[in-house]
Enzyme design. Structure first.
Site, PDB file in Angstrom:
ATOM      1  N   LEU A 177       0.818  -1.207   0.000  1.00 13.90           N
ATOM      2  CA  LEU A 177       0.000   0.000   0.000  1.00 13.90           C
ATOM      3  C   LEU A 177       0.854   1.259   0.000  1.00 13.90           C
ATOM      4  O   LEU A 177       0.519   2.255  -0.655  1.00 13.90           O
ATOM      5  CB  LEU A 177      -0.938   0.002   1.202  1.00 13.90           C
ATOM      6  CG  LEU A 177      -1.983  -1.121   1.248  1.00 13.90           C
ATOM      7  CD1 LEU A 177      -2.903  -0.938   2.442  1.00 13.90           C
ATOM      8  CD2 LEU A 177      -2.789  -1.182  -0.035  1.00 13.90           C
ATOM      9  N   GLY A 261       5.241 -10.449   1.515  1.00 13.78           N
ATOM     10  CA  GLY A 261       5.745 -10.879   2.810  1.00 13.78           C
ATOM     11  C   GLY A 261       7.262 -10.891   2.879  1.00 13.78           C
ATOM     12  O   GLY A 261       7.959 -10.634   1.894  1.00 13.78           O
ATOM     13  N   HIS A 436      -3.313  25.506  18.691  1.00 12.54           N
ATOM     14  CA  HIS A 436      -4.226  25.675  17.553  1.00 12.54           C
ATOM     15  C   HIS A 436      -3.534  26.528  16.488  1.00 12.54           C
ATOM     16  O   HIS A 436      -2.871  27.509  16.812  1.00 12.54           O
ATOM     17  CB  HIS A 436      -5.507  26.372  18.013  1.00 12.54           C
ATOM     18  CG  HIS A 436      -6.436  26.719  16.889  1.00 12.54           C
ATOM     19  ND1 HIS A 436      -7.280  25.790  16.308  1.00 12.54           N
ATOM     20  CD2 HIS A 436      -6.642  27.890  16.216  1.00 12.54           C
ATOM     21  CE1 HIS A 436      -7.977  26.371  15.350  1.00 12.54           C
ATOM     22  NE2 HIS A 436      -7.604  27.663  15.263  1.00 12.54           N
TER      23      HIS A 436
END
Length: 451
Positions: A177, A261, A436
């Site tokens: 992925l 794998g 923030h």
């Protein structure tokens, strides 16, 4: 047997994260230490040379629209710099020796080394031996695979300076992925062939579906339940023939990545001569203190069959250090929660139990989910895709697990992991004052949904 050239207090076979850290620490304590590494191109270990660092460099370049050839050049520059730094980390000590060659046990305390530069074989001995040889990609038995010039592993694909036009990836785990995401962002046409009929089968379905949607939106084709029958080499492209149920399909590729794998690097070690036992997959069997079946030999890193993460190898170093030096006792039993991250864009990070795992273990759970798009930080980064998810024990208010699919999740997950290790009530993360705009302030909103 040849006469012993030198005897060391400790011998480390393999230059991985745990091994190099242990070698430098031992040398600093005054021990005579040797590190054996098969190739000068692997000083520093798998992570630095062919895994974590080069792949994350390419992911970063892909996200920032750097041309592929330039990204490869930058990756190479970074790796070479880190390789030298890691070599110097050990070589700086006069009582530490780096030997480039292939090690093979002659007995539990002696090793033969075939030197890489001369081919000469020397015999060295040590009171303590640590095996740190890592793992490598598995190449499945697919007819035609060995005849192809277009088959790559995760190591060799990153050596290519030309971007593959059509990349087919056999496999659908984390490595698959990650490569799919970054090569699609570079501009390759990417297809994933997954043997499993379920995408990311270990994940909760809401998380897996969110990841799948993000990858598909990047143009990645995902074929589930795809069993590869053969690979047919051709002129401009190779053909991969695969089956889904009773349907037979062919797909063309200019490059084929095998991501099916990994397996342990043990073939040259002659472990039988040392009395070191292996499991059915070839990994070295160790106890909670990473000791093998031979008392003076330990196995650390990927070779011992544990989680294959660099930070686990570093913790393996701590376990060995606690036994050989005056440190607080430490073992694999202390690893209660370990976070992990998949570096797609945005990254998927997780710690603890998933919802289905917690329910399967009999917990009464409270679950909260939140779209990543609710984060101001995600919006200003123009990366609103993803989802936050938390699982809390309804009886104790302790956090059982957390999954974050969002920008900076690989950093944010460590905050959740720390709270879990400290045994903090979920309300601590809910009510903490965060900076923030930041991704961490999303924890206010996520855990507020618990109650």
């Amino acid at each position: 047997m040849k006469s012993i050239q030198k005897k060391y207090d400790a011998l480390i076979i393999g230059f991985g994260k745990g091994g190099k850290t242990l070698a430098a620490f031992m040398a600093k304590q005054g021990w005579q230490v040797a590190v054996i590494e098969r190739s000068a191109l692997m000083y520093g270990g798998t992570c630095i040379n062919i895994a974590c660092i080069p792949t994350k460099s390419l992911v970063h370049s892909a996200e920032n629209h750097v041309p592929y050839a330039d990204a490869i050049a930058e990756k190479n520059r970074l790796v070479e710099s880190l390789r030298k730094r890691n070599f110097d980390m050990v070589d700086q000590f006069p009582n530490a020796t780096v030997i480039t060659g292939t090690a093979s046990f002659l007995s539990p305390g002696t090793v033969s080394v075939r030197l890489a530069d001369s081919g000469e074989e020397v015999t060295i001995a040590a009171d303590r031996i640590i095996i740190n040889t890592g793992a490598k990609p598995v190449l499945p038995s697919i007819p035609g695979l060995n005849a192809s010039r277009r088959v790559f592993t995760s190591t060799t694909l990153m050596e290519e300076t030309k971007l593959p036009e059509r990349l087919v990836i056999i496999g659908a785990g984390y490595i698959a992925l990650e490569f799919a995401g970054m090569y699609a962002q570079f501009g390759s046409e990417v297809t994933l062939l997954s043997r499993s009929a379920t995408f990311l089968p270990d994940e909760d379905r809401d998380i897996a579906d969110a990841v799948q949607s993000i990858l598909i939106a990047k143009g990645i084709r995902i074929e589930l339940g795809a069993l590869v029958d053969e690979l047919v080499p051709g002129g401009d492209t190779d053909t991969i023939v695969y089956r889904q149920a009773e349907t037979r399909t062919e797909i063309k590729a200019t490059a084929i990545l095998i991501a099916a794998g990994r397996q342990p690097n043990t073939e040259d070690l002659n472990l039988e001569a040392a009395g070191v036992r292996q499991d059915s997959k070839g990994y070295i069997v160790v106890d909670e203190r990473l000791q093998t079946s031979t008392p003076n030999i330990w196995a650390i890193g990927d070779i011992n069959g544990g989680p294959q993460f660099t930070y686990i190898s570093l913790d393996d170093f701590r376990i060995i250090r606690s036994q050989l030096f005056d440190f607080k006792p430490h073992s694999t039993a202390d690893r209660i929660q370990v976070a992990g991250a998949l570096f797609i864009t945005p990254p998927l990070s997780h710690v603890g139990l998933r919802e289905h795992e917690a329910i399967g273990k009999g917990y009464r759970v409270k679950v909260a989910t939140l779209p990543a798009s609710t984060s101001t930080r995600a919006q200003l980064l123009n990366r609103p895709e993803g989802i936050f998810k938390a699982v809390v024990d309804a009886d104790t208010n302790l956090i059982l697990g957390c999954t974050l699919l969002c920008s900076d999740s690989s950093e944010l997950i460590n905050l959740v992991q720390l709270a879990m290790h400290a045994g903090l009530d979920y309300t601590v993360l809910r009510d903490t004052i965060y900076t923030h705009p930041s991704m961490s302030e999303s924890l206010n909103d996520l855990f507020a949904k618990i109650g």
